[in-house]
Design an enzyme around this catalytic site. Sequence first.
Site, mmCIF file in Angstrom:
data_model
loop_
_atom_site.group_PDB
_atom_site.id
_atom_site.type_symbol
_atom_site.label_atom_id
_atom_site.label_comp_id
_atom_site.label_asym_id
_atom_site.label_seq_id
_atom_site.Cartn_x
_atom_site.Cartn_y
_atom_site.Cartn_z
ATOM 1 N N ASP A 176 7.089 -22.826 9.305
ATOM 2 C CA ASP A 176 8.235 -23.603 9.735
ATOM 3 C C ASP A 176 7.794 -24.404 10.962
ATOM 4 O OD1 ASP A 176 11.001 -24.366 10.152
ATOM 5 O OD2 ASP A 176 11.033 -22.877 11.751
ATOM 6 N N ASP A 205 10.329 -26.300 13.574
ATOM 7 C CA ASP A 205 11.220 -26.213 14.730
ATOM 8 C C ASP A 205 11.393 -24.768 15.173
ATOM 9 O OD1 ASP A 205 13.539 -28.976 14.266
ATOM 10 O OD2 ASP A 205 11.403 -28.826 13.871
#
Length: 337
Positions: free
Chosen positions: A124, A126
């Site tokens: 991922d 963020d």
Amino acid sequence: MDAVTYSSLAALSQQVFPVSHTDNMPDSPAAVTAPWCLTLLAECVQEAQLRQLKAFLDNRGWPVRGLDILACRPDCSALRLQLDGELDFHDARLALLELAGELGVELTLQPGGTQRTPRLACFDMDSTLIQAEVIDELAKIAGVGDQVAEITLAAMRGELDFQQSFRKRMGLLKGFTETSLAEIAPQLPVMPGAPRLLRALRALGCKTAILSGGFTYFANYLKDNHLAVDVIHANQLEFDGGALTGGVIDPIVDGARKASLLQEIAEEMHLSLEQVIAVGDGANDLPMLSLGALGIAFHAKPKVRAEAPQAIDGFGLDAALYLFGLNDRQIGKLLGE
């Protein structure tokens, strides 16, 4: 305990767990022969912590068959215990999470066979590779920060469907200029340990991918300027006349899409899922965290930490290297440190 040396930590752990140790950090840890590995991470390991851990393991009939010190630095000690015995992974993991909270350490359980370098690592972006939720940062500048932040939090807690929440948030950003995006990108803080982890993975021959519900605009900036990343899949921003339209370009990268992309990339690379790991922090990362050999929740929300197979909370992203069975000497050689 004051600042420790490798020898003093070895002596301490030998007192509590009478298995073989060496006086100096070896070139590589011992081969894994037990069915389970338990990694302990702490700023500074205390004797009381080790004795409580031993009592916990003894009470459950999980004998320690080997112990390696993977790190011994002023800011981080890492011990890997090889565990024997039969256990239910789900129940054992939750019990160890509770114990870790009581002891003030981190305890990460994994099958012994997963203590190896992955061939593909999916991340991922963020709040995982960077210390920000980009859409929230854009919203603050656009003057709709509170509205977007509340939608983001609800989505990350799993209370809202990601796709619906994403469309709502993008609608609030209509008119945001591409010039402003270019100014924001250099200001995004990279997560501590992320560059080091990505460089080590590349040195080990592991391919890396960003699978993000954020934006390709910023993922590409990270790839070009900070991180050794091979593949990017994220959401594309829609512009008209140099400004965001507030619309969305399908397909949206949500949790299901991340899991699908992980499998697609693995198939393209002719890899089994046992050769893949995933790292993320939000509820929309859980589908991909459940797929590979390791699914690491990094600085995650409580719901995600409770459901993910593994978790790292109080250390940099490069602490994941210990879950691959590497010690600091090996890591230093990889990175030329």
